[in-house]
Every structure is written in structure tokens, then in C-alpha cells.
Design a protein around this motif. Structure first.
Motif, mmCIF file in Angstrom:
data_model
loop_
_atom_site.group_PDB
_atom_site.id
_atom_site.type_symbol
_atom_site.label_atom_id
_atom_site.label_comp_id
_atom_site.label_asym_id
_atom_site.label_seq_id
_atom_site.Cartn_x
_atom_site.Cartn_y
_atom_site.Cartn_z
ATOM 1 N N UNK A 150 0.876 -1.170 0.000
ATOM 2 C CA UNK A 150 0.000 0.000 0.000
ATOM 3 C C UNK A 150 0.907 1.212 0.000
ATOM 4 N N UNK A 151 0.345 2.378 0.056
ATOM 5 C CA UNK A 151 1.159 3.570 0.191
ATOM 6 C C UNK A 151 1.869 3.982 -1.077
ATOM 7 N N UNK A 152 2.972 4.687 -0.902
ATOM 8 C CA UNK A 152 3.723 5.256 -2.016
ATOM 9 C C UNK A 152 5.192 4.878 -1.940
ATOM 10 N N UNK A 153 5.805 4.844 -3.089
ATOM 11 C CA UNK A 153 7.236 4.553 -3.163
ATOM 12 C C UNK A 153 8.021 5.823 -2.833
ATOM 13 N N UNK A 154 8.984 5.728 -1.916
ATOM 14 C CA UNK A 154 9.798 6.906 -1.601
ATOM 15 C C UNK A 154 10.791 7.214 -2.714
ATOM 16 N N UNK A 155 11.091 8.479 -2.872
ATOM 17 C CA UNK A 155 12.073 8.892 -3.877
ATOM 18 C C UNK A 155 13.472 8.512 -3.400
ATOM 19 N N UNK A 156 14.419 8.404 -4.313
ATOM 20 C CA UNK A 156 15.803 8.156 -3.901
ATOM 21 C C UNK A 156 16.317 9.223 -2.927
ATOM 22 N N UNK A 157 15.962 10.471 -3.163
ATOM 23 C CA UNK A 157 16.366 11.558 -2.266
ATOM 24 C C UNK A 157 15.857 11.307 -0.846
ATOM 25 N N UNK A 158 14.595 10.943 -0.732
ATOM 26 C CA UNK A 158 14.003 10.654 0.577
ATOM 27 C C UNK A 158 14.719 9.488 1.240
ATOM 28 N N UNK A 159 14.994 8.444 0.482
ATOM 29 C CA UNK A 159 15.693 7.283 1.042
ATOM 30 C C UNK A 159 17.092 7.655 1.530
ATOM 31 N N UNK A 160 17.774 8.530 0.807
ATOM 32 C CA UNK A 160 19.102 8.966 1.250
ATOM 33 C C UNK A 160 19.018 9.697 2.590
ATOM 34 N N UNK A 161 18.041 10.578 2.722
ATOM 35 C CA UNK A 161 17.906 11.301 3.990
ATOM 36 C C UNK A 161 17.498 10.366 5.123
ATOM 37 N N UNK A 162 16.554 9.474 4.873
ATOM 38 C CA UNK A 162 16.130 8.539 5.916
ATOM 39 C C UNK A 162 17.285 7.623 6.320
ATOM 40 N N UNK A 163 18.085 7.216 5.361
ATOM 41 C CA UNK A 163 19.247 6.373 5.682
ATOM 42 C C UNK A 163 20.216 7.118 6.596
ATOM 43 N N UNK A 164 20.427 8.387 6.342
ATOM 44 C CA UNK A 164 21.289 9.185 7.222
ATOM 45 C C UNK A 164 20.709 9.251 8.632
ATOM 46 N N UNK A 165 19.406 9.434 8.728
ATOM 47 C CA UNK A 165 18.755 9.507 10.042
ATOM 48 C C UNK A 165 18.900 8.187 10.780
ATOM 49 N N UNK A 166 18.729 7.077 10.072
ATOM 50 C CA UNK A 166 18.748 5.762 10.701
ATOM 51 C C UNK A 166 20.153 5.175 10.836
ATOM 52 N N UNK A 167 21.132 5.794 10.212
ATOM 53 C CA UNK A 167 22.504 5.301 10.329
ATOM 54 C C UNK A 167 22.782 4.068 9.496
ATOM 55 N N UNK A 168 22.286 4.061 8.260
ATOM 56 C CA UNK A 168 22.489 2.930 7.367
ATOM 57 C C UNK A 168 22.675 3.425 5.941
ATOM 58 N N UNK A 169 22.658 2.520 4.993
ATOM 59 C CA UNK A 169 22.746 2.850 3.579
ATOM 60 C C UNK A 169 21.343 2.819 2.972
ATOM 61 N N UNK A 171 19.036 5.118 -10.498
ATOM 62 C CA UNK A 171 18.639 5.297 -9.103
ATOM 63 C C UNK A 171 19.075 4.103 -8.257
ATOM 64 N N UNK A 172 18.979 2.909 -8.827
ATOM 65 C CA UNK A 172 19.466 1.716 -8.114
ATOM 66 C C UNK A 172 20.951 1.870 -7.794
ATOM 67 N N UNK A 173 21.704 2.332 -8.766
ATOM 68 C CA UNK A 173 23.136 2.528 -8.568
ATOM 69 C C UNK A 173 23.372 3.539 -7.445
ATOM 70 N N UNK A 174 22.663 4.651 -7.487
ATOM 71 C CA UNK A 174 22.827 5.699 -6.464
ATOM 72 C C UNK A 174 22.412 5.203 -5.090
ATOM 73 N N UNK A 175 21.392 4.381 -5.020
ATOM 74 C CA UNK A 175 20.932 3.852 -3.721
ATOM 75 C C UNK A 175 21.899 2.817 -3.165
ATOM 76 N N UNK A 176 22.610 2.132 -4.034
ATOM 77 C CA UNK A 176 23.576 1.113 -3.583
ATOM 78 C C UNK A 176 24.926 1.707 -3.188
ATOM 79 N N UNK A 177 25.211 2.894 -3.683
ATOM 80 C CA UNK A 177 26.517 3.512 -3.392
ATOM 81 C C UNK A 177 26.705 3.698 -1.898
ATOM 82 N N UNK A 178 27.877 3.362 -1.438
ATOM 83 C CA UNK A 178 28.159 3.501 -0.005
ATOM 84 C C UNK A 178 28.944 4.761 0.311
ATOM 85 N N UNK A 179 29.344 5.505 -0.707
ATOM 86 C CA UNK A 179 30.120 6.710 -0.460
ATOM 87 C C UNK A 179 29.296 7.985 -0.596
#
Length: 130
Positions: free
Chosen positions: A85-104, A121-129
Motif C-alpha cells: 500500500x502507500x507510495x514509493x519513496x524517492x531516492x532523495x528521501x531514502x538517502x535522507x532517511x538512511x542518514x537519520x537511521x545510520x544505514x545505507x 537510481x538503483x546505482x545511487x541507492x547502492x553507493x556507499x560513499x
């Protein structure tokens, strides 16, 4: 929050606090919580970090330097319920949430969820740097 959802949050916060005190990482804690709680990785990471939706939204706005229109609790819940259900988060949103949660960012998605994003976007989401 429903009674069951609130009890899940309380249980997860208690367990994650205990596990953090014993040196477990947020990624390890989210994996452990997934054993008992059928939820999306995005929700499990919030619980692993011990944050409420309000705390997460406030942290998001501090990082994004926005006043509140960017993310609301209801939208966070939409993201946490996706893809059933719901909506898919944007890559930008996932990057910020990952920073908040302390993960990738890619850790906040299952492989099937990640596959719904464009290859760049998959590539950008997988990047660890990032």
C-alpha cells in the motif's frame, strides 16, 4: 497509532536499546527485529533506531532544511507501507532517511523493492560513499 502498532514500537525500542548497548549495529538490529515483526525494512529501521514517526519527520526536516511541507507523518507511513500500500519513496528521501537511521539507502528496501527503481537510481541507492 493503533494499540498493536504502538506495542510493536515499544517492544522494538526496548529491544533495540538493549542491542545497541551490547554493540549491535542498526543494520544488525533491523535484521533481528525482522524475525519477529512482519514489516518493511523502512519501518524496521525506524524502530531499530528507536524513533517515532514524529522524531523521524523532525530529523528529516532538519537535514533537508525544510519547514514541513517535504515530509509529514502520514507520508512516512505511506512510504513504510509500500509496496503493499502507500507510495514509493524517492531516492532523495531514502538517502535522507538512511542518514537519520545510520544505514545505507539500499538497506531500507528489499531487493524486489529496489528493482522497481530506474537503473541509475538503483546505482545511487547502492553507493556507499554518498
Amino acid at each position: 497509532m493503533s494499540g498493536t502498532g504502538y506495542q510493536t514500537l515499544i517492544d522494538c525500542r526496548r529491544r533495540s536499546r538493549y542491542l545497541r548497548q551490547h554493540g549491535f549495529t542498526i543494520d544488525q538490529i533491523a535484521t533481528i527485529l525482522a524475525l519477529d515483526h512482519p514489516a518493511t525494512p523502512l519501518r524496521l529501521y525506524r524502530h531499530a533506531a528507536g524513533l517515532t514517526a514524529t522524531q523521524t519527520v523532525n530529523a528529516f526536516h532538519r537535514l533537508a532544511d525544510t519547514a514541513g511541507a517535504e515530509l509529514r507523518e502520514s507520508r512516512l507511513y505511506d512510504y513504510e507501507n509500500w509496496p503493499k500500500a502507500g507510495r514509493r519513496p524517492s531516492p532523495y528521501t531514502l538517502h535522507l532517511l538512511a542518514r537519520i537511521y545510520g544505514t545505507q539507502p539500499a538497506c531500507l528496501l528489499t531487493p524486489a523493492m529496489l528493482a522497481t527503481y530506474a537503473p541509475r537510481d538503483q546505482y545511487a541507492l547502492r553507493r556507499t560513499d554518498a
